[in-house]
Scaffold this motif. Structure first.
Motif, short mmCIF file in Angstrom:
data_model
loop_
_atom_site.label_atom_id
_atom_site.label_comp_id
_atom_site.label_asym_id
_atom_site.label_seq_id
_atom_site.Cartn_x
_atom_site.Cartn_y
_atom_site.Cartn_z
N ALA A 35 1.06 -1.26 -0.03
CA ALA A 35 -0.02 -0.16 0.13
C ALA A 35 0.81 1.23 -0.20
O ALA A 35 2.07 1.18 0.23
CB ALA A 35 -1.02 0.06 1.22
N TRP A 36 0.28 2.21 -0.31
CA TRP A 36 0.58 3.61 -0.30
C TRP A 36 -0.01 4.48 0.72
O TRP A 36 -1.29 4.64 0.66
CB TRP A 36 0.85 4.39 -1.65
N PHE A 37 0.53 5.31 1.52
CA PHE A 37 0.04 6.05 2.44
C PHE A 37 0.76 7.37 2.34
O PHE A 37 1.67 7.54 1.72
CB PHE A 37 0.30 5.63 3.92
N ARG A 38 0.09 8.50 2.89
CA ARG A 38 0.61 9.96 2.66
C ARG A 38 0.29 10.43 3.93
O ARG A 38 -0.66 10.28 4.73
CB ARG A 38 0.21 10.66 1.52
N GLN A 39 1.21 11.68 4.14
CA GLN A 39 1.07 12.33 5.50
C GLN A 39 1.84 13.85 5.16
O GLN A 39 2.55 13.94 4.86
CB GLN A 39 1.83 11.70 6.66
N ALA A 40 0.45 14.65 5.24
CA ALA A 40 0.79 16.06 5.30
C ALA A 40 1.26 16.60 6.52
O ALA A 40 0.97 16.15 7.69
CB ALA A 40 -0.19 16.76 4.59
N GLU A 44 -2.69 13.36 9.88
CA GLU A 44 -2.76 12.10 10.15
C GLU A 44 -1.98 11.19 8.94
O GLU A 44 -2.46 11.87 7.73
CB GLU A 44 -3.83 11.28 10.72
N ARG A 45 -1.61 10.35 9.11
CA ARG A 45 -1.10 9.60 7.83
C ARG A 45 -2.67 8.79 7.37
O ARG A 45 -3.19 8.06 8.02
CB ARG A 45 -0.17 8.27 8.25
N GLU A 46 -2.58 8.85 5.90
CA GLU A 46 -3.80 8.49 5.29
C GLU A 46 -3.53 7.28 4.17
O GLU A 46 -2.66 7.66 3.57
CB GLU A 46 -4.77 9.74 5.00
N PHE A 47 -4.47 6.48 3.94
CA PHE A 47 -4.47 5.45 2.98
C PHE A 47 -4.46 6.26 1.58
O PHE A 47 -5.39 6.98 1.51
CB PHE A 47 -5.46 4.54 3.26
N VAL A 48 -3.92 5.81 0.55
CA VAL A 48 -3.87 6.58 -0.64
C VAL A 48 -4.40 5.03 -1.68
O VAL A 48 -5.39 5.38 -2.47
CB VAL A 48 -2.59 6.98 -1.18
N GLU A 89 -3.00 19.81 -2.94
CA GLU A 89 -3.28 19.14 -1.83
C GLU A 89 -2.88 17.69 -1.78
O GLU A 89 -3.06 17.07 -0.67
CB GLU A 89 -5.10 19.16 -1.86
N ASP A 90 -2.04 17.30 -2.85
CA ASP A 90 -1.46 16.19 -2.67
C ASP A 90 -0.05 16.17 -2.28
O ASP A 90 0.44 15.15 -2.07
CB ASP A 90 -1.47 15.70 -4.34
N THR A 91 0.38 17.59 -1.87
CA THR A 91 1.69 17.60 -1.14
C THR A 91 1.65 16.88 -0.01
O THR A 91 0.87 17.01 1.08
CB THR A 91 1.85 18.95 -1.06
N ALA A 92 2.52 16.03 0.21
CA ALA A 92 2.73 14.88 1.55
C ALA A 92 4.02 14.17 1.28
O ALA A 92 4.62 14.29 0.16
CB ALA A 92 1.56 14.24 1.73
N VAL A 93 4.43 13.62 2.48
CA VAL A 93 5.42 12.62 2.29
C VAL A 93 4.48 11.30 1.92
O VAL A 93 3.75 10.80 2.72
CB VAL A 93 6.26 12.56 3.77
N TYR A 94 4.88 10.53 0.89
CA TYR A 94 4.30 9.22 0.69
C TYR A 94 5.16 8.24 1.12
O TYR A 94 6.44 8.08 0.92
CB TYR A 94 4.49 9.34 -1.03
N TYR A 95 4.47 7.24 1.68
CA TYR A 95 5.06 6.17 2.29
C TYR A 95 4.84 4.54 1.54
O TYR A 95 3.54 4.71 1.48
CB TYR A 95 4.93 6.02 3.86
N CYS A 96 5.55 3.86 1.40
CA CYS A 96 5.18 2.65 1.00
C CYS A 96 5.24 1.72 2.19
O CYS A 96 5.97 1.97 3.33
CB CYS A 96 6.44 1.96 0.20
N ALA A 97 4.20 0.82 2.19
CA ALA A 97 3.77 -0.16 3.58
C ALA A 97 3.61 -1.50 3.01
O ALA A 97 3.02 -1.81 1.90
CB ALA A 97 2.76 0.39 4.31
#
Length: 124
Positions: A35-40, A44-48, A89-97
């Motif tokens: 999955a990919w999540f993002r956090q601005a 909070e970190r949110e599911f993408v 509004e897509d600006t964030a740190v994107y995390y792979c999980a």
């Protein structure tokens, strides 16, 4: 132990595109839910988006449906996130999980392994 390394983030103008990649270590990548999540900042970190072992996918309907596409290449131990028509509004740190259990979920706490994150900045 699984190591996840994201790449592909950067600065892009609104309406532009980026493709994020997440390379995983180990020989059992095909058995993971990814999955990919993002956090601005301040949020909070949110599911993408997520992709199951079967290849079934799920997206955050409100924010990215129709603009983002998740895919996986099990031969390369890599999951991708193609992001089109980017918005500020897509600006964030994107995390792979990665999740070792069977089912795709949207809750960060359900995921066992995380990458270090990659910054995506969309200018207006």
């Amino acid at each position: 132990q699984v190591q996840l390394v994201e790449s592909g983030g950067g600065l892009v103008q609104a309406g532009g595109s980026l493709r994020l990649s997440c390379a995983a270590s180990g020989r059992t990548f095909s058995s993971y839910v990814m999955a990919w999540f993002r956090q601005a900042p301040g949020k909070e970190r949110e599911f993408v988006a997520g992709i199951a072992r079967s290849g079934a996918v799920a997206y955050d309907q409100d924010s990215v449906k129709g603009r983002f596409t998740i895919s996986r290449d099990n031969a390369k131990n890599t999951v991708y996130l193609q992001m089109n028509n980017l918005r500020p509004e897509d600006t964030a740190v994107y995390y792979c999980a990665a999740r070792t259990a069977q089912f795709l979920t949207r809750r960060p706490n359900d995921y066992d392994y995380w990458g270090q994150g990659t910054q995506v900045t969309v200018s207006s």
